[in-house]
Design an enzyme around this catalytic site. Structure first.
Site, PDB file in Angstrom:
ATOM      1  N   ASP A   1      34.968  58.108  87.045  1.00 15.65           N
ATOM      2  CA  ASP A   1      34.559  58.104  88.460  1.00 15.65           C
ATOM      3  C   ASP A   1      34.289  59.536  88.893  1.00 15.65           C
ATOM      4  OD1 ASP A   1      34.009  57.103  91.040  1.00 15.65           O
ATOM      5  OD2 ASP A   1      36.073  57.397  91.694  1.00 15.65           O
ATOM      6  N   SER A   2      33.730  59.663  90.099  1.00 17.29           N
ATOM      7  CA  SER A   2      33.478  60.988  90.664  1.00 17.29           C
ATOM      8  C   SER A   2      34.778  61.643  91.120  1.00 17.29           C
ATOM      9  CB  SER A   2      32.520  60.881  91.851  1.00 17.29           C
ATOM     10  OG  SER A   2      33.061  60.026  92.848  1.00 17.29           O
TER      11      SER A   2
ATOM     12  N   TYR B   1      29.522  61.716  94.934  1.00 11.04           N
ATOM     13  CA  TYR B   1      28.323  61.337  94.197  1.00 11.04           C
ATOM     14  C   TYR B   1      27.230  60.761  95.094  1.00 11.04           C
ATOM     15  CZ  TYR B   1      29.710  61.902  89.290  1.00 11.04           C
ATOM     16  OH  TYR B   1      30.034  62.403  88.056  1.00 11.04           O
ATOM     17  N   GLY B   2      27.622  60.173  96.213  1.00 16.17           N
ATOM     18  CA  GLY B   2      26.648  59.500  97.067  1.00 16.17           C
ATOM     19  C   GLY B   2      25.599  60.410  97.656  1.00 16.17           C
TER      20      GLY B   2
ATOM     21  N   CYS C   1      32.584  53.497  89.459  1.00 15.69           N
ATOM     22  CA  CYS C   1      31.936  54.172  90.584  1.00 15.69           C
ATOM     23  C   CYS C   1      30.659  53.425  90.906  1.00 15.69           C
ATOM     24  CB  CYS C   1      31.632  55.621  90.212  1.00 15.69           C
ATOM     25  SG  CYS C   1      30.637  56.533  91.410  1.00 15.69           S
ATOM     26  N   ASN C   2      30.543  52.943  92.133  1.00 18.37           N
ATOM     27  CA  ASN C   2      29.343  52.193  92.508  1.00 18.37           C
ATOM     28  C   ASN C   2      28.099  53.065  92.483  1.00 18.37           C
ATOM     29  OD1 ASN C   2      30.084  49.271  93.693  1.00 18.37           O
ATOM     30  ND2 ASN C   2      31.745  50.670  94.139  1.00 18.37           N
ATOM     31  N   SER C   3      28.201  54.285  93.012  1.00 23.00           N
ATOM     32  CA  SER C   3      27.036  55.178  93.049  1.00 23.00           C
ATOM     33  C   SER C   3      26.505  55.443  91.646  1.00 23.00           C
ATOM     34  CB  SER C   3      27.400  56.509  93.716  1.00 23.00           C
ATOM     35  OG  SER C   3      27.719  56.323  95.073  1.00 23.00           O
TER      36      SER C   3
ATOM     37  N   CYS D   1      32.424  51.019  97.453  1.00 23.97           N
ATOM     38  CA  CYS D   1      32.745  52.292  96.802  1.00 23.97           C
ATOM     39  C   CYS D   1      34.182  52.166  96.326  1.00 23.97           C
ATOM     40  CB  CYS D   1      32.601  53.456  97.782  1.00 23.97           C
ATOM     41  SG  CYS D   1      33.244  55.031  97.160  1.00 23.97           S
ATOM     42  N   THR D   2      34.453  52.573  95.100  1.00 24.15           N
ATOM     43  CA  THR D   2      35.794  52.366  94.560  1.00 24.15           C
ATOM     44  C   THR D   2      36.847  53.228  95.248  1.00 24.15           C
ATOM     45  OG1 THR D   2      35.320  53.934  92.754  1.00 24.15           O
ATOM     46  CG2 THR D   2      34.984  51.582  92.309  1.00 24.15           C
TER      47      THR D   2
END
Length: 267
Positions: free
Chosen positions: A9-10, A41-42, A73-75, A183-184
């Site tokens: 993840d970020s 990250y978004g 991470c969704n992004s 978003c996680t």
């Protein structure tokens, strides 16, 4: 025989996914890699995000001989999965916003997606909505500030509910009854989000669905004798240091090795 599951993840948002996987697979070995040097990250350019993620993940997969990658991470998941699958032969699991279950659950047929600005604008997200939320009114809300609030909470800081309410004001003035945490990072502050929005709004995230997918793929790997059961947990970050509060939280979750990327690569 292969090594740990690599969770990426970020920042610390992917720990919400890790928690669900750990519940299902408590004896598995894990490596948690978070790119906090480029958080959030978004707001990154797509090409920059893809190149950086692929480099970090592939480097770490080779270093620890990972058996699977979870892009928590969704992004990142909306962009990097195809490029990763070109580079790696091991299973790769991404995170998809829970649009489908939200559309099925909503009695008002009015749902919302709360995610980073990057996830909100992706064509991938639009396609999910078109495919799974037909007949629903879907409202999109983008926030990078909530990412940083979640980071602060896990580092031991108190959440300012007044500031959070300001962030959630656009959601409060709607009549939606189901909100997807896309978003996680956001499940980490789900309790506070629920306080602000009230119990009338149901919050959904993808953690359990990702854990189920990981369990299924792990069983396949075991059948093929491609996995070695271990219980070592390590956390690797991309800044030179992290604060003491975050180190403490990671240790409380069971990570015995917590080091920077530069130190890990020297080891």
């Amino acid at each position: 025989m292969s090594g740990p599951i690599l969770i990426f993840d970020s920042g610390i948002g992917g720990l919400s996914i890790f928690d669900e996987i750990r519940k299902a697979l408590p004896d598995q070995s894990y490596c948690y890699l978070f790119d906090n040097a480029r958080l959030p990250y978004g707001e990154l350019e797509e090409s920059v995000l893809i190149a950086g993620c692929v480099e970090l993940i592939c480097e770490q997969v080779a270093r620890i001989n990972a058996c699977m990658v979870v892009v928590a991470c969704n992004s990142a998941s909306t962009l990097v999965l195809p490029a990763l699958r070109e580079q790696l032969s091991i299973p790769i699991v991404g995170v998809v916003p829970a649009i489908k279950p939200a559309a099925q659950l909503s009695k008002a047929r009015h749902i919302g997606l709360l995610a980073t600005p990057g996830t909100i604008k992706r064509s991938y997200t639009k396609e999910l909505i078109e495919q799974f939320a037909e007949g629903c009114k879907v409202e999109l809300f983008g926030s990078s500030e909530l990412v940083m609030l979640a980071e602060a909470k896990l580092a031991g800081e108190e959440i300012d509910l007044v500031k959070l309410a300001q962030q959630l004001k656009p959601i409060q003035i709607t009549n939606l009854d189901t909100l997807v945490l896309g978003c996680t990072h956001f499940p980490i502050v789900a309790k506070e989000i629920q306080q602000v929005l009230g119990q009338e709004v149901t919050l959904l995230d993808s953690g359990k669905a990702v854990a189920q997918r990981v369990c299924f793929l792990l069983e396949e790997l075991k059948r093929d004798a491609k996995i070695n059961q271990q219980s070592d947990w390590s956390a690797i970050y991309t800044t030179t240091t992290i604060n003491e509060g975050l180190t403490t939280r990671l240790a409380e979750k069971g990570f015995t090795t917590i080091v920077s990327r530069s130190s890990a690569n020297l080891g």
